[in-house]
Design a protein around this motif. Structure first.
Motif, PDB file in Angstrom:
ATOM      1  N   SER A 262       0.823  -1.213   0.000  1.00 41.31           N
ATOM      2  CA  SER A 262       0.000   0.000   0.000  1.00 41.31           C
ATOM      3  C   SER A 262       0.855   1.259   0.000  1.00 41.31           C
ATOM      4  CB  SER A 262      -0.925   0.011   1.226  1.00 41.31           C
ATOM      5  OG  SER A 262      -1.862  -1.023   1.154  1.00 41.31           O
ATOM      6  N   ARG A 263       0.371   2.307  -0.687  1.00 41.27           N
ATOM      7  CA  ARG A 263       1.036   3.608  -0.682  1.00 41.27           C
ATOM      8  C   ARG A 263       0.322   4.522   0.314  1.00 41.27           C
ATOM      9  NH1 ARG A 263       1.248   5.106  -7.025  1.00 41.27           N
ATOM     10  NH2 ARG A 263      -0.947   4.531  -6.802  1.00 41.27           N
ATOM     11  N   PRO A 264       1.084   5.331   1.053  1.00 40.56           N
ATOM     12  CA  PRO A 264       0.459   6.200   2.053  1.00 40.56           C
ATOM     13  C   PRO A 264      -0.346   7.322   1.411  1.00 40.56           C
ATOM     14  CG  PRO A 264       2.783   6.712   1.855  1.00 40.56           C
ATOM     15  CD  PRO A 264       2.554   5.490   1.018  1.00 40.56           C
ATOM     16  N   TYR A 265      -1.382   7.759   2.093  1.00 38.57           N
ATOM     17  CA  TYR A 265      -2.164   8.910   1.645  1.00 38.57           C
ATOM     18  C   TYR A 265      -1.359  10.178   1.927  1.00 38.57           C
ATOM     19  CZ  TYR A 265      -6.293  11.773   0.755  1.00 38.57           C
ATOM     20  OH  TYR A 265      -7.181  12.662   0.223  1.00 38.57           O
ATOM     21  N   PRO A 266      -1.323  11.125   0.994  1.00 33.25           N
ATOM     22  CA  PRO A 266      -0.449  12.303   1.165  1.00 33.25           C
ATOM     23  C   PRO A 266      -0.677  13.066   2.467  1.00 33.25           C
ATOM     24  CG  PRO A 266      -1.272  12.205  -1.078  1.00 33.25           C
ATOM     25  CD  PRO A 266      -1.991  11.119  -0.321  1.00 33.25           C
ATOM     26  N   ASP A 267      -1.931  13.204   2.899  1.00 31.64           N
ATOM     27  CA  ASP A 267      -2.199  13.995   4.108  1.00 31.64           C
ATOM     28  C   ASP A 267      -1.589  13.389   5.365  1.00 31.64           C
ATOM     29  OD1 ASP A 267      -3.591  15.622   2.453  1.00 31.64           O
ATOM     30  OD2 ASP A 267      -5.580  15.192   3.269  1.00 31.64           O
ATOM     31  N   ALA A 268      -1.263  12.106   5.330  1.00 28.51           N
ATOM     32  CA  ALA A 268      -0.689  11.465   6.509  1.00 28.51           C
ATOM     33  C   ALA A 268       0.756  11.884   6.741  1.00 28.51           C
ATOM     34  CB  ALA A 268      -0.759   9.946   6.368  1.00 28.51           C
ATOM     35  N   VAL A 269       1.427  12.330   5.673  1.00 23.87           N
ATOM     36  CA  VAL A 269       2.829  12.769   5.730  1.00 23.87           C
ATOM     37  C   VAL A 269       3.696  11.702   6.409  1.00 23.87           C
ATOM     38  CG1 VAL A 269       4.334  14.730   6.186  1.00 23.87           C
ATOM     39  CG2 VAL A 269       1.878  15.097   6.047  1.00 23.87           C
ATOM     40  N   ASP A 276       0.515   5.415   8.884  1.00 22.50           N
ATOM     41  CA  ASP A 276      -0.601   6.361   8.886  1.00 22.50           C
ATOM     42  C   ASP A 276      -1.424   6.114  10.146  1.00 22.50           C
ATOM     43  OD1 ASP A 276      -3.084   7.619   8.531  1.00 22.50           O
ATOM     44  OD2 ASP A 276      -3.089   7.284   6.368  1.00 22.50           O
ATOM     45  N   PRO A 277      -1.584   7.131  11.012  1.00 22.83           N
ATOM     46  CA  PRO A 277      -2.300   6.906  12.271  1.00 22.83           C
ATOM     47  C   PRO A 277      -3.736   6.427  12.078  1.00 22.83           C
ATOM     48  CG  PRO A 277      -1.911   9.249  11.903  1.00 22.83           C
ATOM     49  CD  PRO A 277      -1.087   8.516  10.909  1.00 22.83           C
ATOM     50  N   VAL A 344      -8.501  -0.065   4.298  1.00 20.52           N
ATOM     51  CA  VAL A 344      -7.164   0.181   4.839  1.00 20.52           C
ATOM     52  C   VAL A 344      -6.062  -0.123   3.829  1.00 20.52           C
ATOM     53  CG1 VAL A 344      -7.878  -0.191   7.227  1.00 20.52           C
ATOM     54  CG2 VAL A 344      -7.052  -2.129   5.884  1.00 20.52           C
ATOM     55  N   ALA A 345      -6.347  -1.024   2.882  1.00 21.28           N
ATOM     56  CA  ALA A 345      -5.301  -1.427   1.941  1.00 21.28           C
ATOM     57  C   ALA A 345      -5.221  -0.534   0.714  1.00 21.28           C
ATOM     58  CB  ALA A 345      -5.514  -2.878   1.520  1.00 21.28           C
ATOM     59  N   GLY A 346      -6.310   0.132   0.364  1.00 16.97           N
ATOM     60  CA  GLY A 346      -6.260   1.064  -0.751  1.00 16.97           C
ATOM     61  C   GLY A 346      -6.721   0.471  -2.072  1.00 16.97           C
TER      62      GLY A 346
END
Length: 395
Positions: A262-269, A276-277, A344-346
């Motif tokens: 999975s790739r992180p969502y940008p807002d999670a930084v 990602d919390p 959660v996995a995207g």
């Protein structure tokens, strides 16, 4: 047919965990291709697991329900379709314990200890009520009893050595179980199961055309429910263990996907999706749900063991209520976790080639076996007024 090993509790759990891990490796492909798991079921039969509830006086390990439920959960966490295949086997071993004659027990338990398995031909096709049975065992002028009819959802029958057939003795007689060899003349197992989930259970159709019945292999069934019993609770807790296994498998595969693909969502930084919390919190919530249902299954199985040790209307009712709670919780956990997996996995997790949706399809299909809402109803009536649940095979 050679004898299978007699497994104690520790060995049974170890073998179940090992087989579950092996079954998991090919589960996605078998599901995608609707592959019939002949080799896997052969390994299961050879392992000795199918003999763990044979009574000690007949040479078996006579393991408690608490161990058997965990065996089912471990197998289902690997491949719930394979785990469902022996469900009826254990239910009919249990019937033999309670309703079989000494001669029937000696003969059929010996078969199980030699590696044989039982299937089932129980559910009727085309009837409007679950208690309607068109399949009948009729006495012919030559004195022989013969079976005719058609049964559906016959999980385990394709792989079985014996097929217990739930039928009437005569047109208006009591419900009995006729034990028929899988190779009997006039008996045909059709692998026509086409459900969206649990695809490789081979839960097809059994047709019976004038199948000869050995009168020495007819076991009482209606008598099971004339007094306090855990027969229904026993069958139901194994279903609950199956759903708990599906929930754990979905959570495990979701974690593997999120930590590796999975790739992180940008807002999670964050550098990884697993950091990602919001994702971490979601996994925490799912873990709570899965752990809770696993514990409820264990508690329910132990309640059945306690009831069997001192069977009364109250102890049987307590076991049924404990199983009702487990079934309600495992239904919720398996369906919700296998759906939330994608949240959660995207987006990539929705690719059909990954077949991650099999967890939801398996959960949604298997949990339809008995409505969880009725389990909650019985729990609610007990909580409000102390009313014990009804005495039948679904509780």
């Amino acid at each position: 047919m050679s004898s299978v090993p007699v497994l104690d509790a520790a060995a049974a759990l170890q073998v179940a965990a090992e087989l579950g891990a092996v079954f998991a490796k090919g589960a996605a492909q078998r599901d995608a291709e609707r592959g019939t798991p002949y080799e896997e079921v052969a390994a299961l039969k050879a392992s000795g697991l199918l003999a763990v509830t044979v009574p000690a006086e007949h040479g078996g390990a006579d393991l408690p329900v608490a161990v058997l439920a965990e065996v089912f959960r471990l197998l289902a966490a690997g491949d719930p379709s394979i785990a469902q295949i022996p469900h009826s086997h254990f239910v009919y071993v249990n019937l033999l314990k309670h309703q079989g004659t000494p001669a029937q027990q000696a003969r059929l338990f010996a078969e199980v200890l030699a590696g044989a398995s039982f299937g089932n031909a129980q559910s009727e096709i085309g009837t409007k009520h679950v208690r309607d049975h068109r399949t009948t065992m009729v006495e012919h002028p030559d004195g022989e009893w013969r079976l005719s009819g058609e049964k559906g959802y016959c999980t385990g029958a394709l792989f079985a050595d014996w097929i217990p057939v739930l039928t009437h003795r005569g047109v208006d007689g009591p419900m009995v179980v006729a034990w028929v060899p899988r190779t009997a003349d006039g008996l045909e197992v059709v692998d026509d199961w086409a459900g969206m989930g649990q695809r490789t259970t081979a839960s097809g159709t059994v047709t019976l055309r004038e199948v000869r019945v050995d009168p020495e292999l007819v076991t009482g069934y209606a008598e099971t429910f004339t007094g306090p019993q855990t027969y229904g609770a026993f069958a139901q807790v194994l279903h609950a263990a199956l759903d708990a296994g599906i929930a754990r498998a979905a959570l495990t595969e979701a974690a593997e996907f999120v930590t590796t693909k999975s790739r992180p969502y940008p807002d999670a930084v964050v550098a990884r999706a697993a950091d990602d919390p919001l994702v971490v919190h979601a996994f925490g919530q799912m873990e709570v749900s899965v752990r809770a249902c696993e514990l409820l299954v264990a508690a329910a199985a132990s309640a059945i063991d306690a009831a069997d040790a001192d069977l009364t209307e109250e102890s049987a009712g307590a076991a049924s209520l404990a199983v009702a709670a487990a079934r309600a919780a495992t239904t919720e956990a398996s369906v919700s976790v296998s759906s939330r997996l994608f949240e959660v996995a995207g987006t990539r997790s929705a690719l059909d080639s990954l077949n991650l949706h099999r967890h939801w399809r398996n959960a949604r299909t298997h949990t339809l076996h008995d409505p969880a809402s009725w389990k909650v109803q019985h729990l609610g009536r007990w909580a409000l007024e102390g009313v014990l649940p009804p005495n039948h095979g679904q509780l």
